[in-house]
Structures are given as structure tokens and as C-alpha cells.
Write a protein that holds these residues in place. Sequence first.
Motif, PDB file in Angstrom:
ATOM      1  N   ARG A   1       0.842  -1.189   0.000  1.00  0.00           N
ATOM      2  CA  ARG A   1       0.000   0.000   0.000  1.00  0.00           C
ATOM      3  C   ARG A   1       0.883   1.246   0.000  1.00  0.00           C
ATOM      4  O   ARG A   1       1.876   1.319   0.711  1.00  0.00           O
ATOM      5  N   VAL A   2       0.507   2.194  -0.826  1.00  0.00           N
ATOM      6  CA  VAL A   2       1.177   3.486  -0.822  1.00  0.00           C
ATOM      7  C   VAL A   2       0.104   4.565  -0.741  1.00  0.00           C
ATOM      8  O   VAL A   2      -1.074   4.315  -0.996  1.00  0.00           O
ATOM      9  N   THR A   3       0.518   5.763  -0.378  1.00  0.00           N
ATOM     10  CA  THR A   3      -0.402   6.896  -0.296  1.00  0.00           C
ATOM     11  C   THR A   3       0.042   7.975  -1.261  1.00  0.00           C
ATOM     12  O   THR A   3       1.219   8.332  -1.310  1.00  0.00           O
ATOM     13  N   VAL A   4      -0.905   8.474  -2.041  1.00  0.00           N
ATOM     14  CA  VAL A   4      -0.648   9.558  -2.982  1.00  0.00           C
ATOM     15  C   VAL A   4      -1.431  10.775  -2.513  1.00  0.00           C
ATOM     16  O   VAL A   4      -2.644  10.709  -2.306  1.00  0.00           O
ATOM     17  N   LEU A   5      -0.727  11.880  -2.343  1.00  0.00           N
ATOM     18  CA  LEU A   5      -1.318  13.123  -1.856  1.00  0.00           C
ATOM     19  C   LEU A   5      -1.329  14.138  -2.986  1.00  0.00           C
ATOM     20  O   LEU A   5      -0.315  14.345  -3.653  1.00  0.00           O
ATOM     21  N   VAL A   6      -2.475  14.770  -3.220  1.00  0.00           N
ATOM     22  CA  VAL A   6      -2.577  15.697  -4.340  1.00  0.00           C
ATOM     23  C   VAL A   6      -3.521  16.838  -3.983  1.00  0.00           C
ATOM     24  O   VAL A   6      -4.446  16.680  -3.178  1.00  0.00           O
ATOM     25  N   LYS A   7      -3.265  17.991  -4.583  1.00  0.00           N
ATOM     26  CA  LYS A   7      -4.164  19.128  -4.414  1.00  0.00           C
ATOM     27  C   LYS A   7      -5.422  18.901  -5.246  1.00  0.00           C
ATOM     28  O   LYS A   7      -5.389  18.227  -6.273  1.00  0.00           O
ATOM     29  N   GLU A   8      -6.508  19.496  -4.804  1.00  0.00           N
ATOM     30  CA  GLU A   8      -7.736  19.417  -5.591  1.00  0.00           C
ATOM     31  C   GLU A   8      -7.518  20.079  -6.946  1.00  0.00           C
ATOM     32  O   GLU A   8      -6.844  21.099  -7.062  1.00  0.00           O
ATOM     33  N   ASP A   9      -8.057  19.460  -7.990  1.00  0.00           N
ATOM     34  CA  ASP A   9      -7.937  19.911  -9.374  1.00  0.00           C
ATOM     35  C   ASP A   9      -6.532  19.680  -9.935  1.00  0.00           C
ATOM     36  O   ASP A   9      -6.196  20.181 -11.002  1.00  0.00           O
ATOM     37  N   GLY A  10      -5.717  18.902  -9.209  1.00  0.00           N
ATOM     38  CA  GLY A  10      -4.394  18.547  -9.706  1.00  0.00           C
ATOM     39  C   GLY A  10      -4.431  17.184 -10.388  1.00  0.00           C
ATOM     40  O   GLY A  10      -5.487  16.580 -10.572  1.00  0.00           O
TER      41      GLY A  10
ATOM     42  N   ALA B   1      -4.978  18.305  -0.303  1.00  0.00           N
ATOM     43  CA  ALA B   1      -3.781  18.925   0.266  1.00  0.00           C
ATOM     44  C   ALA B   1      -3.839  20.428   0.040  1.00  0.00           C
ATOM     45  O   ALA B   1      -4.183  20.899  -1.042  1.00  0.00           O
ATOM     46  N   ALA B   2      -3.523  21.168   1.074  1.00  0.00           N
ATOM     47  CA  ALA B   2      -3.578  22.625   0.972  1.00  0.00           C
ATOM     48  C   ALA B   2      -2.565  23.125  -0.050  1.00  0.00           C
ATOM     49  O   ALA B   2      -1.398  22.741  -0.007  1.00  0.00           O
ATOM     50  N   PRO B   3      -2.985  23.964  -0.984  1.00  0.00           N
ATOM     51  CA  PRO B   3      -2.018  24.583  -1.894  1.00  0.00           C
ATOM     52  C   PRO B   3      -1.230  25.656  -1.161  1.00  0.00           C
ATOM     53  O   PRO B   3      -1.470  25.925   0.025  1.00  0.00           O
TER      54      PRO B   3
END
Length: 227
Positions: free
Chosen positions: A19-28, A133-135
Motif C-alpha cells: 500500500r502506498v499513499t498519494v497526496l494531491v491538491k484538488e484539481d491537480g 492537500a492545501a495549496p
Amino acid sequence: MELLPLVCLCLLSCSGDARVTVLVKEDGDAVLPCLISNKEDITGKLFDWRKVESQKENKEVFMYDAGSHYNNGRPGQDDQFKGRVSHFQDQLQNGNASIKITRTKMDDSGNYSCDFPRHQPSQPFIVELLVGAAPEPCIRTLYDKLLWRLLQCEAHGDPRPTLKWEDSDNKTLTAEEPKISERGGRFYVTVKTTVTKTDNYSCVATQETLSHQVAAAIPVYIQGEIL
């Protein structure tokens, strides 16, 4: 009788908790990884990406079967992902079954499984996608006076980011109580501080549950500062 070679499709990080976690900003854009450890050519194989909604329900995200996939006419993709998911065609020969989801939305957050259904036993690779994630915070000057300047910092995200002001020595500044609002499933946080010295000031946004931190800086020159 000729013995056929036994091929083991072992997904990247399949030992232990795959398992891995991917963190991304909204609309990214989010790349969800799924790699065959022995880099076997999977151009002619089947792999299936699904979003795990519950033990009994999954959403079809992307299916590839020897060249046939959702972007060239194959039916079955969930409406949530239509027109937003692609694979890496030029990397299939290297065992890369990763996909990219564009224009990510809060609803995209969750667990995704990458599976090779025709391989037994099945070894699905689980990826957790976190959207929100906060931009980089937005900083602006509200008042610019001879001896002081009032600065405002705003950031948004989900989970709610915490904000703090720092000087160039990374010392936390005294600030007003944050103002918090919620709109469209996101938290908006605003914090103001008054500075009286020429310096470079930073606003730091932190989301502890995501282990995410991002900052923005602003140079300030106080005209009437007594040196």
C-alpha cells in the motif's frame, strides 16, 4: 512434455503491506503507481483499476486488456472517471500499469486497487489517494503604514489546515485568532499578523493528518523603522 515457465507477477512493494499513499491538491493530477517488479512486458495482458467503495462495491476506474481500454471504446468505466484517466502506453513493456487521474476532486479520495485478474493467486496493489492537500497559502498586505504593516494569510483544504506566521529566523509571530469557514467541502482559514520590522515573513500551512506542510513568503520593508 514441455514444462511452461512459471511466471510470478509480483507487484511493487508486494512484500508486507502493499500500500502506498498519494497526496494531491484538488484539481491537480494524481499518478497512482502499479509496477511489476520483474519489469515484464504487460502489453498483451489484462490489468484492472478499481476504486474500493465497500467490501461488496467497487467503481471501475480503468481497465486495460491487450490494447483495449476505456479510452478507445471499451465500455464499463464509472461516470465519475470518464475522460480523466489515462495509462502510460510507452511504459507497458517495462511492466508499468500505473494510471493518471486528472482534475482530481474531493470525491476521488479513497482506496484504489490495481489487479491482474488472470494471474492466480491474485495480488492486488492498494493505493490510497488523498485529495485536498492545501495549496501554497495566499499572502497579501491589508495595511502598509509608516511603522507597521498588517499581513493576511489564507489557505484552504480538507482536512483543515492550521496556519502560523514566522520571521526569517523561523520564530513564530503573534497573530490574531484564525477565522475559519467551510465552503464546498473545504475549510478556509485566514490569519492576520502585524509586523514592525523589515524582514522576510512566511505563512506556513500544515495538515498533520496528511503529513503535509507548505509555505509562502513575503518580503516586508518598514519605512519608518528605527534601526
